[in-house]
Enzyme design. Structure first.
Site, PDB file in Angstrom:
ATOM      1  N   HIS A  81      51.283  38.706  40.868  1.00 40.59           N
ATOM      2  CA  HIS A  81      50.709  37.865  39.509  1.00 40.59           C
ATOM      3  C   HIS A  81      49.164  37.731  39.751  1.00 40.59           C
ATOM      4  CE1 HIS A  81      50.343  33.490  37.247  1.00 40.59           C
ATOM      5  NE2 HIS A  81      49.501  33.825  38.269  1.00 40.59           N
ATOM      6  N   GLU A  82      49.205  37.516  40.973  1.00 44.20           N
ATOM      7  CA  GLU A  82      47.885  36.568  41.402  1.00 44.20           C
ATOM      8  C   GLU A  82      46.808  38.061  41.855  1.00 44.20           C
ATOM      9  OE1 GLU A  82      46.819  33.733  42.382  1.00 44.20           O
ATOM     10  OE2 GLU A  82      49.298  32.723  42.027  1.00 44.20           O
ATOM     11  N   HIS A 133      45.095  38.351  38.532  1.00 37.69           N
ATOM     12  CA  HIS A 133      43.217  37.328  38.667  1.00 37.69           C
ATOM     13  C   HIS A 133      42.783  38.028  39.515  1.00 37.69           C
ATOM     14  CE1 HIS A 133      45.353  32.961  37.407  1.00 37.69           C
ATOM     15  NE2 HIS A 133      46.490  33.257  38.441  1.00 37.69           N
ATOM     16  N   HIS A 135      40.893  40.302  37.286  1.00 42.84           N
ATOM     17  CA  HIS A 135      40.157  39.693  35.476  1.00 42.84           C
ATOM     18  C   HIS A 135      38.642  39.304  36.275  1.00 42.84           C
ATOM     19  CE1 HIS A 135      40.535  35.703  32.475  1.00 42.84           C
ATOM     20  NE2 HIS A 135      39.392  37.025  32.423  1.00 42.84           N
TER      21      HIS A 135
END
Length: 755
Positions: A523-524, A527, A530
């Protein structure tokens, strides 16, 4: 400038004195004819000392030097540098703004908006490094700076956003004929500035501006106090275990407990359960000692709520009174209406509607889970009624009984370093990124490592990895952007980091993590991807600078690549034999994917619903945080067998700043996008479909906030997200509801203003 202030610098602390004031007050002494030579010598020495100190702290203000477009000078930083450097950064930022407002030329995009984007670079560099220290290396010295300086940064922010001359120039551009001649990205940026200035009080009268400024400074101090209180309770409370209190704990949990004890110099024993989620969760999952489970549970969920000098309940009341007052001054019914105006959801009702769609299904799932757990407890003759400190323990028993799934068995294949390599491989398959570890840049702590990121041999950025827990590091996992991508004057490459709180192993012992922690790792990293894939012109619109209820979407969707066969077969390798995880065990993981979905969704939604209900209130007379939390959960019909994920006295998302205040719903809102986006990959033939990955990179990861998220998503998917995809993903019953009901949000779709 805008990206700097809205990225979190307003939550930092700034210096108490400018360098000029420092020289006047500290170094230059008034002399009389009767002073001794020694006094003069002392004065000269003081001047030399001040000059030396100024030279030292200037490293924080200077442009970053070194390879890869420059890197943070972590190896040259001392805590004593932050105050004078940050204060000087504000002085220089003020000069930048004055240069913009003093122009005689009519306002244009270039002389005002672009000038703002390029302003305050010195302050940005200081703020970035200070934020890293505050989050990762907090100490009494750092906390003292926070307490002293939080109001100053809040005052600086107000000074900027309430600058009438500056707002007039922005507003003139927004309402001019020349606006229509700007590119869509430029229009989006102008709209963003104009909207944020209005929302920060640019249109208020002087008395209102003054009161807003006072409120913001008070809030800044309260946020700092809340954070430091929580950090105290996380570090001050430890549950020490003796040899006869470790029943049921598997080898990996015992190893972590032993390492945790060693990190505290074994002051209370050989094993320790720290007051963090990563230490608490596995203990509650496996410990056979119910009394100890209760003790650890109560210690963890009482953070900030111990009735002592570090209690956060009164602070919450003070924060909410000030937020409500400020919202009224701004002309909004409540804080949530103000906070959500620029989000994809736009209004509290939209967020509440989505949450209440899921809430009954989540509670229903909890009832099923509790019934299954109670049946096992009864069958084993435990003679108990399932309580919150029992949930994880018996849920694991149910998972083993119903799905033949043993989390500890799976954990033996989840080596942290192998999974990191799996993330790199995933990023290469999807986006053509390659990661090469480097050792030619400084780091802020010895456990931090750095990788250069390239694509087709071209430098893309840097990725810093800080995986381990330490004293002074805030709990949880997160991503930071040390440098944001832009293309104003050549391509500025991003620098990002991922930070976690895994317990470091002894020697060469591999660090084994749980399946949930592995999902969080991916998940991190989402980021980070992104930020690394950003390709826009202006930093205020780059990377993760998107609405709060959209920013979690790219990260959440990347969790889905962890359980793919391609990742597991290559990187989920036995810590003992090096063999890949057996397909039989992979099948069990898939079957058990939603085994505890009731717990996971309900504990999260309870916090999100309490957050939203709190911030739609208008009257905080005689408000008591503890009473509000309890009665709100009762009204919602909260199952008694589990708590909300973040109780209010420890809800740092909401009370350590304003990032997720009236916004914790964002994870669920974003998950409507991620569930629907994952179905796009499935429909295209699989998770590594090149065409779908290219579209995802083009319309989701690369565009930042240059176009509306709704438009970007529709270009990727062909329609707005289907909320039923979320229900399907979580294994909940799907009501008969039309798709595409979460896509509207504020802002010009293609740079055009929305009335």
């Amino acid at each position: 400038m805008k990206s700097l202030l809205f990225a979190g610098v307003s939550a930092l602390t700034l210096a108490a004195m400018t360098p000029a004031a420092l020289a006047q007050d500290g170094a230059v002494e008034e002399t009389t004819s009767g002073e001794t030579t020694a006094a003069s010598d002392e004065a000269e020495a003081a001047v030399e000392t001040e000059a030396s100190e100024e030279a030292d702290y200037m490293i924080l203000l200077n442009e970053w030097e070194g390879p890869y477009g420059g890197v943070p000078p972590f190896d040259q930083i001392e805590v004593s540098m932050f105050e004078p450097a940050l204060e000087e950064g504000m002085v220089r930022a003020r000069a930048d703004i004055e240069a913009i407002t003093a122009q005689e030329e009519e306002p244009t995009f270039e002389n005002t908006i672009l000038a703002l984007e390029e302003s305050a670079a010195d302050l940005g560099r200081v703020g970035t490094i200070y934020g890293i220290w505050a989050s990762n290396l907090s100490s009494p010295e750092v906390q003292a700076v926070q307490r002293a300086m939080a109001p100053k940064l809040a005052g600086f922010r107000d000074e900027l956003y309430q600058n009438a001359e500056l707002f007039q120039r922005i507003d003139a551009i927004y309402n001019s004929d020349a606006y229509d001649e700007l590119t869509p990205e430029q229009q989006r940026l102008v709209w963003d500035y104009q909207t944020d200035f209005l929302r920060a009080g640019a249109g208020l009268d002087e008395a209102q501006k003054a009161r807003v400024g006072e409120i913001n400074q008070e809030l800044a101090s309260l946020y700092t106090e809340f954070s430091n209180n929580l950090l105290h309770d996380e570090e001050a409370y430890v549950t020490w275990l003796s040899e006869d209190e470790i029943g049921g704990l598997p080898a990996s949990v015992l190893s972590n407990a032993k390492s945790a004890a060693e990190s505290r110099d074994n002051e209370g024993g050989e094993y320790a359960v720290l007051n963090t989620r990563s230490s608490m969760d596995p203990f509650l999952t496996y410990s056979t000692d119910r009394d100890l489970r209760k003790k650890v549970w109560e210690t963890y969920y009482s953070r900030g709520d111990n009735g002592d000098e570090y209690d956060n309940n009164a602070i919450i009341g003070d924060i909410m009174k000030l937020r409500a007052e400020r919202s009224k001054i701004f002309g909004y019914d409540n804080y949530a209406s103000w906070s959500m105006e620029k989000q994809v959801a736009q209004k509290p009702k939209a967020a509440m509607d989505l949450m209440m769609k899921v809430w009954p299904a989540a509670k229903g799932k909890v009832a099923e889970e509790v019934a299954a757990m109670q049946a096992i407890a009864d069958e084993e003759g435990d003679f108990i009624k399932i309580a919150p400190w029992d949930y994880r323990y018996y849920a694991e028993k149910v998972r083993q009984a119903d799905y033949d799934f043993d989390a500890e068995e799976v954990k033996q294949y989840l080596q942290l370093e192998n999974l990191r390599e799996g993330m790199f491989w995933m990023a290469g398959e999807l986006y053509g990124l390659e990661f090469s570890q480097i050792d030619d840049v400084p780091v802020f702590q010895e456990d931090v490592r750095v990788w250069e990121v390239t694509r087709d041999g071209e430098h893309v950025g840097l990725w810093y990895f800080d995986p381990y827990a330490r004293a002074g590091k805030r709990s949880g996992a997160w991503m930071n952007a040390y440098r944001t991508q832009d293309n104003i004057d050549g391509f500025t490459t991003p620098i990002v980091s991922n930070n976690s709180n895994f317990v470091k192993g002894s020697g060469d012992e591999p660090v084994l993590i749980s399946w949930d922690d592995a999902s969080t790792l991916f998940h991190e990293f989402g980021h980070a991807l992104h930020g690394l894939n950003s390709n826009v012109t202006y930093p205020s619109l780059a990377g993760t600078a998107v609405p709060r209820d959209y920013v979690e979407f790219p990260s959440q969707v990347h969790e889905n690549w962890l359980p793919t066969q391609e990742v597991l077969q290559q990187f989920a390798l036995s810590a003992e034999t090096g063999e890949p995880i057996p397909q039989e065990l992979v099948d069990k993981i898939e079957r058990a994917a939603n085994a505890r979905q009731g717990f996971d969704t309900t504990e999260y939604l309870a916090s999100a619903l309490v957050d939203m209900k709190l911030h739609t209130m208008t009257d905080f007379t005689d408000f008591d945080a503890d009473t509000f939390e309890r009665t709100t959960l009762e009204d919602l019909g909260m199952p008694e067998q589990l708590p909300m994920r973040h109780r209010m006295p420890q809800f740092s998302h909401v009370f350590s700043g304003e990032g997720y205040a009236a916004g914790y719903y964002a994870y669920l809102w974003a998950d409507t996008f991620s569930a629907d986006a994952w179905e796009a990959f499935e429909e295209a033939g699989g998770p590594y479909d090149k065409e779908t990955a290219a579209a995802f990179r083009k319309w989701i990861l690369s565009v930042g906030n240059t176009i509306s998220p709704s438009d970007a998503y529709e270009k990727f998917r062909g329609h707005q997200p289907d909320t039923n995809a979320l229900m399907r993903d979580r294994g909940f019953p799907v009501p008969d509801e039309a798709a595409g009901d979460v896509g509207a949000e504020a802002g010009p779709a293609s740079g055009e203003p929305t009335e």
